[in-house]
Design a protein around this motif. Structure first.
Motif, PDB file in Angstrom:
ATOM      1  N   SER A  87       1.262   2.227 -63.511  1.00  0.00           N
ATOM      2  CA  SER A  87       0.736   1.455 -62.383  1.00  0.00           C
ATOM      3  C   SER A  87       0.517  -0.009 -62.731  1.00  0.00           C
ATOM      4  O   SER A  87       0.422  -0.857 -61.839  1.00  0.00           O
ATOM      5  CB  SER A  87      -0.580   2.070 -61.905  1.00  0.00           C
ATOM      6  OG  SER A  87      -1.643   1.785 -62.808  1.00  0.00           O
ATOM      7  N   LEU A  88       0.431  -0.307 -64.004  1.00  0.00           N
ATOM      8  CA  LEU A  88       0.228  -1.695 -64.447  1.00  0.00           C
ATOM      9  C   LEU A  88       1.530  -2.378 -64.847  1.00  0.00           C
ATOM     10  O   LEU A  88       1.694  -3.584 -64.626  1.00  0.00           O
ATOM     11  CB  LEU A  88      -0.726  -1.723 -65.639  1.00  0.00           C
ATOM     12  CG  LEU A  88      -2.189  -1.355 -65.384  1.00  0.00           C
ATOM     13  CD1 LEU A  88      -2.938  -1.222 -66.705  1.00  0.00           C
ATOM     14  CD2 LEU A  88      -2.869  -2.377 -64.482  1.00  0.00           C
ATOM     15  N   LEU A  89       2.456  -1.640 -65.430  1.00  0.00           N
ATOM     16  CA  LEU A  89       3.599  -2.255 -66.102  1.00  0.00           C
ATOM     17  C   LEU A  89       4.919  -2.129 -65.365  1.00  0.00           C
ATOM     18  O   LEU A  89       5.856  -2.889 -65.660  1.00  0.00           O
ATOM     19  CB  LEU A  89       3.756  -1.646 -67.506  1.00  0.00           C
ATOM     20  CG  LEU A  89       2.555  -1.801 -68.441  1.00  0.00           C
ATOM     21  CD1 LEU A  89       2.771  -1.004 -69.716  1.00  0.00           C
ATOM     22  CD2 LEU A  89       2.309  -3.260 -68.754  1.00  0.00           C
ATOM     23  N   LYS A  91      16.079   1.966 -66.235  1.00  0.00           N
ATOM     24  CA  LYS A  91      16.471   1.036 -65.175  1.00  0.00           C
ATOM     25  C   LYS A  91      16.616   1.740 -63.835  1.00  0.00           C
ATOM     26  O   LYS A  91      16.657   1.090 -62.791  1.00  0.00           O
ATOM     27  CB  LYS A  91      17.780   0.349 -65.553  1.00  0.00           C
ATOM     28  CG  LYS A  91      17.670  -0.561 -66.767  1.00  0.00           C
ATOM     29  CD  LYS A  91      19.002  -1.224 -67.082  1.00  0.00           C
ATOM     30  CE  LYS A  91      18.880  -2.138 -68.295  1.00  0.00           C
ATOM     31  NZ  LYS A  91      20.180  -2.776 -68.625  1.00  0.00           N
ATOM     32  N   SER A  92      16.693   3.055 -63.864  1.00  0.00           N
ATOM     33  CA  SER A  92      16.859   3.839 -62.649  1.00  0.00           C
ATOM     34  C   SER A  92      15.500   4.190 -62.047  1.00  0.00           C
ATOM     35  O   SER A  92      14.673   4.847 -62.698  1.00  0.00           O
ATOM     36  CB  SER A  92      17.631   5.122 -62.968  1.00  0.00           C
ATOM     37  OG  SER A  92      17.593   6.016 -61.881  1.00  0.00           O
ATOM     38  N   VAL A  93      15.258   3.775 -60.810  1.00  0.00           N
ATOM     39  CA  VAL A  93      14.005   4.106 -60.141  1.00  0.00           C
ATOM     40  C   VAL A  93      13.849   5.620 -59.962  1.00  0.00           C
ATOM     41  O   VAL A  93      12.762   6.166 -60.201  1.00  0.00           O
ATOM     42  CB  VAL A  93      13.902   3.371 -58.790  1.00  0.00           C
ATOM     43  CG1 VAL A  93      12.695   3.873 -57.987  1.00  0.00           C
ATOM     44  CG2 VAL A  93      13.774   1.868 -59.020  1.00  0.00           C
ATOM     45  N   ARG A  97       6.577  -0.351 -55.497  1.00  0.00           N
ATOM     46  CA  ARG A  97       6.479   1.012 -54.981  1.00  0.00           C
ATOM     47  C   ARG A  97       6.195   2.009 -56.106  1.00  0.00           C
ATOM     48  O   ARG A  97       5.419   2.953 -55.927  1.00  0.00           O
ATOM     49  CB  ARG A  97       7.767   1.389 -54.252  1.00  0.00           C
ATOM     50  CG  ARG A  97       7.717   2.754 -53.586  1.00  0.00           C
ATOM     51  CD  ARG A  97       8.957   2.991 -52.756  1.00  0.00           C
ATOM     52  NE  ARG A  97      10.149   3.081 -53.574  1.00  0.00           N
ATOM     53  CZ  ARG A  97      10.536   4.192 -54.198  1.00  0.00           C
ATOM     54  NH1 ARG A  97       9.804   5.296 -54.112  1.00  0.00           N
ATOM     55  NH2 ARG A  97      11.646   4.223 -54.921  1.00  0.00           N
ATOM     56  N   MET A  98       6.811   1.796 -57.269  1.00  0.00           N
ATOM     57  CA  MET A  98       6.559   2.679 -58.400  1.00  0.00           C
ATOM     58  C   MET A  98       5.133   2.532 -58.910  1.00  0.00           C
ATOM     59  O   MET A  98       4.492   3.516 -59.301  1.00  0.00           O
ATOM     60  CB  MET A  98       7.550   2.392 -59.526  1.00  0.00           C
ATOM     61  CG  MET A  98       8.941   2.963 -59.313  1.00  0.00           C
ATOM     62  SD  MET A  98       8.936   4.764 -59.132  1.00  0.00           S
ATOM     63  CE  MET A  98       8.018   5.265 -60.565  1.00  0.00           C
TER      64      MET A  98
END
Length: 446
Positions: free
Chosen positions: A274-276, A246-248, A281-282
């Motif tokens: 990149s898909l999920l 949960k932490s970016v 931004r992530m």
């Protein structure tokens, strides 16, 4: 009626003087009585150190000093043996007693051994059955059923044990299966790799726990540990404990660690992120972290995701292909300009009056979906369907769930297509025109 005196082994077996003829005959007679008497249903078996055996019923208390072994025949004859002459005493089941009787009385012929082997099979006496099958094939070498039961295979006209036959055919046994030596080597390498992969789980789990602990020193140590990882075998554990955090910042650390590992092993995790990832931004960070030499592998994964049943995945694949793809992806992009996806929708149950179009329109007059619902469907925000309430319907109206097909125009696919082809003009979402134009470009006839 008194029992006859025991026949002692001092007289019959261990007499220090030479054994007399009548003594030898006595031993043979006693053995016959013990071995073939049909009255016996179970017996104690005394295995002699000389290799023979005597069968009978043990007499409790006959030898209080434990220096003797006592057996009694069904006819009442008692035999005492010195303990030193006996290697083992064990009780045999009634079934084995029956087998021993049969085995000592059958003629030594192929049919007799086959018949007894079948009796052993029916009574689940595996070792005894094999003994008679081996004797049978000495009489009848090509007895196919016996050979099959023994696990033999005919190879180049010769009957061989299965392992030997398979070895000559180029196979080896691995984990109970016959495989080629190359397959065995691959499986052994895979097993060794899996062992290395599993070894990372406890370490990564521990360090991930430190990241969320209250000890700043442990947090810093965990970050340093992750930054030093360069082993591809650590990727499954990293994905398990960091990719969905949960932490970016933790997910950023995950991407940085995967980038540090690099190589082909890093492509799958970066494409997946990149898909999920729920954070735009992530997703961009993961996509931007894919290096040019990794593009071919990434393109393969993005092209495969174009066939996803979720429209949002198709659109995100378009973004990825816009960065990593070459002209080999053009046909797939053209085919994905418009994709059809299914949704489950609850509607009033008005049998005979409700109609649905392939574009999702419904109602007695073919009324379209509410504008806000239509917009959310088009943007891929309602992946799990929607409940549509008819305000004109009574509160007690019955509802039913139906599946509708919805055609999505995918702007990210169109953008990627224009970028890769370098088309000076756009044909919009017209797949046929795009395909004709691209075919002409490839053939140099445009």
């Amino acid at each position: 009626m008194s029992c006859p005196p025991p026949v002692r082994s001092t007289d019959l077996v261990t007499n220090p003087h030479p054994v007399r003829a009548r003594d030898a005959m006595a031993i043979g007679l006693i053995s016959c009585i013990l071995l073939v008497s049909p009255a016996m249903t179970s017996a104690d078996v005394a295995q002699l150190r000389t290799g023979g055996e005597l069968r009978g019923l043990g007499v409790d208390g006959a030898a209080p000093d434990d220096s003797r072994v006592t057996l009694t025949t069904p006819g009442g004859i008692t035999v005492e043996l010195h303990r030193d002459d006996v290697s083992e005493v064990k009780t045999r089941s009634p079934l084995l007693e029956e087998y021993e009787t049969k085995a000592r009385t059958i003629p030594d012929t192929g049919p007799a051994h086959w018949e007894l082997s079948e009796w052993c099979r029916e009574n689940r006496l595996k070792d005894e059955r094999l003994r008679h099958l081996r004797r049978l094939v000495e009489f009848e070498p090509d007895h196919e059923r016996a050979r099959a039961a023994l696990g033999h295979i005919r190879h180049d006209g010769e009957w061989l044990p299965r392992d030997e036959a398979m070895r000559r055919r180029g196979y080896v046994k691995h984990d109970g299966r016959y495989v080629t030596s190359q397959e065995r080597d691959l499986m052994e390498r895979a097993a060794a790799r899996e062992e290395r992969v599993q070894a990372w789980y406890p370490r990564v789990r521990l360090w991930a726990g430190w990241l969320f602990g209250g000890h700043s020193g442990r947090q810093l140590e965990a970050i340093e540990n992750f930054e030093r990882i360069d082993d591809p075998d650590a990727i499954p554990a990293l994905r398990r404990f960091l990719s969905n955090s949960k932490s970016v910042p933790v997910r950023e650390l995950y991407v940085a660690t995967i980038v540090n590992i690099g190589g082909g092993a890093a492509v799958g995790p970066l494409v997946d992120q990149s898909l999920l990832d729920v954070n735009r931004r992530m997703r961009d960070l993961a996509l931007d972290s894919i290096t040019e030499n990794q593009f071919p592998l990434a393109m393969t994964q993005y092209r495969r995701t174009l066939r996803s049943d979720k429209n949002i995945m198709v659109r995100r694949s378009g973004i990825g292909l816009g960065r990593v793809a070459d002209q080999n992806a053009v046909p797939d992009l053209i085919a994905s300009l418009i994709t059809t996806h299914q949704y489950k929708v609850q509607v009033p149950d008005r049998s005979g009056t409700m109609s649905f179009s392939t574009a999702g329109s419904f109602g007695a007059g073919g009324a379209s979906l509410p504008p806000d619902i239509d917009l959310m469907l088009r943007s891929g925000q309602l992946q799990n369907g929607v409940i549509v309430n008819d305000p004109a319907a009574a509160q007690n109206v019955r509802w039913k769930t139906v599946t509708i097909n919805y055609n999505h125009k995918n702007p990210e696919i169109l953008t990627a297509l224009k970028k890769i082809t370098g088309a000076e003009e756009s044909f919009g979402y017209d797949e046929r025109t795009w395909l004709a134009w691209w075919t002409a470009q490839k053939n140099g006839t445009f």
